[in-house]
Design a protein around this motif. Structure first.
Motif, PDB file in Angstrom:
ATOM      1  N   ILE A  16     -10.697  -2.966 -18.966  1.00 32.46           N
ATOM      2  CA  ILE A  16      -9.543  -3.727 -18.633  1.00 32.46           C
ATOM      3  C   ILE A  16      -9.360  -4.969 -18.063  1.00 32.46           C
ATOM      4  N   ARG A  17      -8.455  -5.295 -18.695  1.00 34.53           N
ATOM      5  CA  ARG A  17      -8.429  -6.823 -17.533  1.00 34.53           C
ATOM      6  C   ARG A  17      -7.031  -7.215 -17.688  1.00 34.53           C
ATOM      7  N   TYR A  18      -5.524  -5.973 -17.720  1.00 27.72           N
ATOM      8  CA  TYR A  18      -4.555  -6.964 -17.415  1.00 27.72           C
ATOM      9  C   TYR A  18      -4.079  -5.732 -16.398  1.00 27.72           C
ATOM     10  N   VAL A  19      -3.640  -6.132 -15.584  1.00 24.38           N
ATOM     11  CA  VAL A  19      -1.862  -5.046 -14.756  1.00 24.38           C
ATOM     12  C   VAL A  19      -1.051  -5.063 -14.372  1.00 24.38           C
ATOM     13  N   LEU A  20      -0.304  -4.603 -15.479  1.00 23.81           N
ATOM     14  CA  LEU A  20       1.330  -4.692 -14.920  1.00 23.81           C
ATOM     15  C   LEU A  20       1.848  -3.699 -13.854  1.00 23.81           C
ATOM     16  N   LEU A  21       2.398  -4.493 -13.144  1.00 21.41           N
ATOM     17  CA  LEU A  21       3.041  -3.733 -12.229  1.00 21.41           C
ATOM     18  C   LEU A  21       4.912  -3.501 -12.149  1.00 21.41           C
ATOM     19  N   TYR A  22       5.570  -2.309 -12.583  1.00 17.15           N
ATOM     20  CA  TYR A  22       6.907  -2.754 -11.788  1.00 17.15           C
ATOM     21  C   TYR A  22       6.874  -1.283 -10.978  1.00 17.15           C
ATOM     22  N   ASN A  23       7.902  -1.414 -10.079  1.00 15.51           N
ATOM     23  CA  ASN A  23       8.205  -0.316  -9.804  1.00 15.51           C
ATOM     24  C   ASN A  23       7.210   0.579  -9.055  1.00 15.51           C
ATOM     25  N   THR A  24       5.983   0.297  -9.093  1.00 18.87           N
ATOM     26  CA  THR A  24       4.937   1.065  -9.056  1.00 18.87           C
ATOM     27  C   THR A  24       4.656   1.527  -7.353  1.00 18.87           C
ATOM     28  N   GLU A  25       6.013   0.517  -6.383  1.00 16.04           N
ATOM     29  CA  GLU A  25       5.233   1.628  -5.135  1.00 16.04           C
ATOM     30  C   GLU A  25       6.437   2.845  -5.369  1.00 16.04           C
ATOM     31  N   ASN A  26       6.937   2.612  -6.291  1.00 13.50           N
ATOM     32  CA  ASN A  26       8.164   4.410  -6.085  1.00 13.50           C
ATOM     33  C   ASN A  26       7.478   5.142  -7.212  1.00 13.50           C
ATOM     34  N   ALA A  27       6.944   5.201  -7.284  1.00 13.61           N
ATOM     35  CA  ALA A  27       6.062   5.849  -8.668  1.00 13.61           C
ATOM     36  C   ALA A  27       4.734   6.363  -8.352  1.00 13.61           C
ATOM     37  N   ILE A  28       4.493   6.363  -6.303  1.00 10.55           N
ATOM     38  CA  ILE A  28       2.926   7.234  -6.071  1.00 10.55           C
ATOM     39  C   ILE A  28       3.461   8.789  -5.828  1.00 10.55           C
ATOM     40  N   SER A  29       4.346   8.447  -5.505  1.00 11.11           N
ATOM     41  CA  SER A  29       4.930  10.129  -5.634  1.00 11.11           C
ATOM     42  C   SER A  29       4.343  11.070  -6.981  1.00 11.11           C
ATOM     43  N   ASP A  30       4.856  10.248  -7.445  1.00  6.47           N
ATOM     44  CA  ASP A  30       4.693  10.597  -9.163  1.00  6.47           C
ATOM     45  C   ASP A  30       2.702  10.897  -9.413  1.00  6.47           C
ATOM     46  N   TYR A  31       2.705   9.649  -8.903  1.00  9.18           N
ATOM     47  CA  TYR A  31       1.043   9.202  -9.180  1.00  9.18           C
ATOM     48  C   TYR A  31       0.303  10.903  -8.580  1.00  9.18           C
ATOM     49  N   ALA A  32       0.178  11.031  -7.085  1.00 11.53           N
ATOM     50  CA  ALA A  32       0.052  12.145  -6.419  1.00 11.53           C
ATOM     51  C   ALA A  32       0.641  13.206  -6.810  1.00 11.53           C
ATOM     52  N   PHE A  33       1.369  13.505  -7.522  1.00 13.15           N
ATOM     53  CA  PHE A  33       1.284  14.800  -8.120  1.00 13.15           C
ATOM     54  C   PHE A  33       0.567  15.073  -9.537  1.00 13.15           C
ATOM     55  N   LEU A  34       1.054  13.972 -10.795  1.00 16.65           N
ATOM     56  CA  LEU A  34      -0.183  14.019 -11.786  1.00 16.65           C
ATOM     57  C   LEU A  34      -1.943  14.731 -11.220  1.00 16.65           C
ATOM     58  N   ILE A  35      -2.585  14.294 -10.083  1.00 16.81           N
ATOM     59  CA  ILE A  35      -3.393  14.253  -9.506  1.00 16.81           C
ATOM     60  C   ILE A  35      -3.474  15.300  -8.503  1.00 16.81           C
TER      61      ILE A  35
END
Length: 753
Positions: free
Chosen positions: A559-578
């Motif tokens: 992975i060379r690039y990381v693209l962020l948009y509204n990441t802080e509001n997706a934290i709960s979804d990421y927690a749900f996924l794992i």
């Protein structure tokens, strides 16, 4: 003459339906851009480009999906081959990229208009030839947003064909009930079933509907003392032709189809299930209608044994082709985050009424009236029985997954107009005077048109384009990524591996690949286990708190690039996924009920980049250390004010940011043992925003210190940085770092003054 009038009605319905679906053309064809919108249309577009590059071969594998492993494409090739063939013809064998995009976008309304014609034909088959209510049902369908939502300009997705195919299968099944010399109608129904499965593997459900309906009709006919039902014969023929014609389609499908047995892709799984359904119909028919025939007991026992064996085979196929019962009954968290899998009851308030007009409130009454008529008729009229079954079947599908609501629109329109006709007939039956009958009919029609007034009024206005807010904000950054980052190889050679990939929220994956022309690490494909695995891994990366393991994972996945948009509001979804509690990152205040971030929220990788650009910062009473392996290379000029509980003051943050993974130049020097050492780099972004990248260390027992600096003292991308400033007791230094040092991770000794 009758056929000419039918062609005239069909042409009228088709023209109106297409015109209504072209109303958003100005928002899609914008200058030299074609703005498709949504996510799946962009991967369909990429697949069309790949198909035209290797015409007529449709790719079955793509390294630009789920980089670095690449992924098997779960969609069958039929829809993309159709779109590619049209583009190839329009471009006279050598279509230019813009012509491909424009043709693909404009084709969708013409495909969507075909469903309105199917409604007309299906209505006339069920209600009677030349009946005004069939024409009115098709007209209502043409105006409904329920199907327009998937068939306007730019909605490049196989969903636009699904109900056309399903309706065609049912239409020819019903035609075959009346008279089917040489299985002519059954053949066309089977062909539609096979081609539907070649465009969407779930189309074998249409065969399941025919099977269940035919079996139910046979049982009802037997219970009411009727002779052997024609429903069984018609369903058998359609299923037979569907199975037979699907076999060569599996054989010519590229990729692992010929050697696979799975529901995830087009394989032998779908023909096997259709074959079981084909043999199940006559087996049960033999048992159901055995009474009164010679050797009835033998017929019943033979039919039951054959049906039992076939059902056991069907269960084995379902388990074998779906990865086992554990897989079949699993609750994948990803599925709850995919918009098109949202149940109907979770749609925003008023969405269903918008899709179907206020006449939706009359649908239960019309459905109950249809059911009452069917029951009072002792299920004698197979066509009305089929309409009721289709009404209930598609309603159940739409309730379970909102994307199937366009299916329900077909029987919904036919049933409403059938109920209107019955109501008018009931009102006018005892009226002798023709003017009075005409007045009552006109009043009833006007009463139905009143709820449609907003729909009819809006139909004369243009529709907005397809871009939602997210893609509108991401689009310029994706174009920047395409034009300003190092180009990856083999963009049109999906079987070859490119150099690096891009990490972003999984919902952006297809946009990164098609607009940004870079490989995505994860994407919205959710049905394949290999796709959901990448989504889960990406969620773990964005929630990572320790940098070293994260860097190892990113480097392993190239992975060379990381693209962020509204990441802080997706934290709960990421927690749900794992399967982590969202409360670990977002807590609710007991008094106010307000949700506030926890200290752990501010330690996550995605938040550290989004809020502090990877620099050291203080949040929720803790000092979060700097990230050493990432540098900002681009941010969107559009900003928004942010005030986050746990952070002091407010900040003006860009909507979109792109960071590059770099090894970073290593600064080494000496000062007093145990002394604090500070690093500061002034960075100016492409928007002119200036921020300081800060980091702190404590010198070792021998006074040595070490920093990894991700910013070079020269322009990289559209971002510039000043020399790195080191401050410690008896040590003050400005260090100019070259780009090669930052990229290679070179050691740069520091002499303190």
């Amino acid at each position: 003459m009758k056929r000419a009038r039918l062609y005239g009605r069909a042409t009228l319905v088709y023209a109106v339906a297409v015109a209504l679906r072209l109303r958003n053309v100005r928002g899609v064809l914008v200058g030299n851009r074609v703005l498709f919108g949504f996510d799946d249309p962009y991967y369909h577009l990429r697949r069309v480009f790949l198909t035209l590059q290797h015409f007529p071969q449709v790719p079955a594998f793509d390294y630009y999906l789920n980089f670095p492993r690449g992924a098997v494409i779960t969609w069958p090739p039929g829809f993309d081959l159709l779109v590619s063939a049209v583009c190839w013809i329009v471009g006279l064998g050598h279509p230019a990229p813009h012509r491909i995009e424009a043709t693909a976008a404009l084709l969708i309304p013409f495909l969507g208009g075909m469903t309105a014609v199917v409604v007309l034909l299906l209505g006339e088959e069920i209600l009677g030839r030349g009946r005004w209510e069939a024409l009115a049902a098709a007209g209502l369908f043409a105006f409904l947003p329920a199907q327009q939502a998937i068939s306007t300009v730019g909605r490049l997705d196989h969903h636009v064909l699904e109900m056309t195919i399903f309706g065609t299968v049912v239409l020819f099944f019903l035609r075959g009930l009346r008279d089917d010399p040489g299985s002519r109608f059954s053949f066309w129904g089977g062909l539609a079933l096979a081609l539907g499965t070649y465009c969407w593997t779930g189309s074998f459900l249409y065969g399941g509907f025919l099977t269940l309906f035919a079996l139910a009709q046979m049982v009802l006919d037997r219970l009411h003392g009727r002779s052997e039902s024609s429903a069984g014969r018609s369903a058998l023929r359609v299923l037979f032709w569907g199975t037979l014609l699907l076999v060569p389609l599996v054989l010519i499908t590229p990729g692992p189809a010929k050697t696979s047995f799975t529901y995830v892709i087009l394989s032998w799984y779908q023909p096997a299930l259709l074959a079981v359904a084909t043999f199940l119909v006559p087996a049960l028919s033999e048992a159901i209608f055995a009474a009164g025939r010679r050797r009835a007991a033998l017929r019943v026992s033979g039919g039951v044994l054959a049906a039992g064996g076939l059902m056991a085979a069907a269960v084995w196929i379902l388990v074998r082709g779906s990865g086992g019962l554990q897989f079949l009954t699993r609750r994948d968290p990803l599925w709850k985050l995919i918009v098109e899998l949202t149940p109907a009851w979770r749609l925003p308030p008023g969405q269903l009424v918008y899709y179907f007009s206020p006449l939706l409130y009359a649908a239960p009454v019309a459905g109950l009236l249809l059911a009452r008529t069917v029951i009072r008729d002792r299920f004698h009229d197979t066509r009305l029985n089929a309409l009721l079954a289709l009404f209930l079947f598609t309603a159940a599908m739409g309730i379970q997954e909102a994307r199937f609501l366009n299916y329900f629109a077909v029987p919904y329109c036919i049933t409403l107009l059938w109920a209107l006709r019955r109501g008018i007939e009931a009102l006018t039956r005892r009226l002798q005077a023709r003017p009075l009958r005409f007045s009552v009919t006109a009043a009833a029609a006007l009463l139905c048109l009143i709820p449609l007034r907003p729909l009819l009024r809006d139909s004369v206005h243009s529709l907005p384009g397809n871009l939602d807010v997210t893609l509108a904000r991401l689009y310029p950054t994706l174009e920047w990524m395409r034009d300003r980052t190092p180009r990856t190889s083999y963009y049109l050679e999906p079987a070859s591996k490119p150099e690096y990939g891009v990490l972003a929220d999984f919902t952006f994956g297809h946009w990164i690949t098609t607009i940004g022309e870079r490989p995505n690490f994860c994407n919205p494909f959710g049905i394949g286990p290999w796709h959901s695995k990448a989504v889960t891994e990406s969620a773990g990366m964005f929630l990572a708190e320790a940098e070293e393991p994260l860097l190892h994972t990113l480097d392993k996945n190239e992975i060379r690039y990381v693209l962020l948009y509204n990441t802080e509001n997706a934290i709960s979804d990421y927690a749900f996924l794992i399967n982590r509690p969202a409360a670990d990152y977002l807590a609710r205040e007991p008094v106010t009920g307000r949700v506030i971030p926890t200290p752990r929220f501010f330690r996550t990788f995605g938040v550290r980049l989004a809020f502090a650009d990877g620099s050291e910062y203080t949040a929720a009473g803790e000092t979060v250390p700097a990230l050493k392996g990432f540098r900002l290379v681009h941010e969107s000029p559009e900003t928004r004010p942010r005030r986050v509980p746990g952070l002091e003051g407010s900040m003006q943050a860009s909507y979109v940011k792109v960071f590059e993974r770099v090894k970073g130049a290593v600064l080494e020097g000496k000062t007093d043992p145990g002394a604090p050492v500070q690093l500061r780099v002034e960075v100016t972004s492409n928007t002119g925003r200036t921020f300081a990248y800060r980091s702190r260390r404590t010198a070792g027992p021998d006074g040595s210190f070490r920093f990894t600096v991700p910013y070079a003292t020269e322009a990289f991308g559209d971002v510039t940085a000043a020399p790195a400033l080191l401050e410690a007791p008896r040590c003050h230094a400005e260090v100019a770092l070259g780009e090669s040092e930052v990229v290679a991770g070179a050691l740069h000794p520091v002499r303190c003054r």
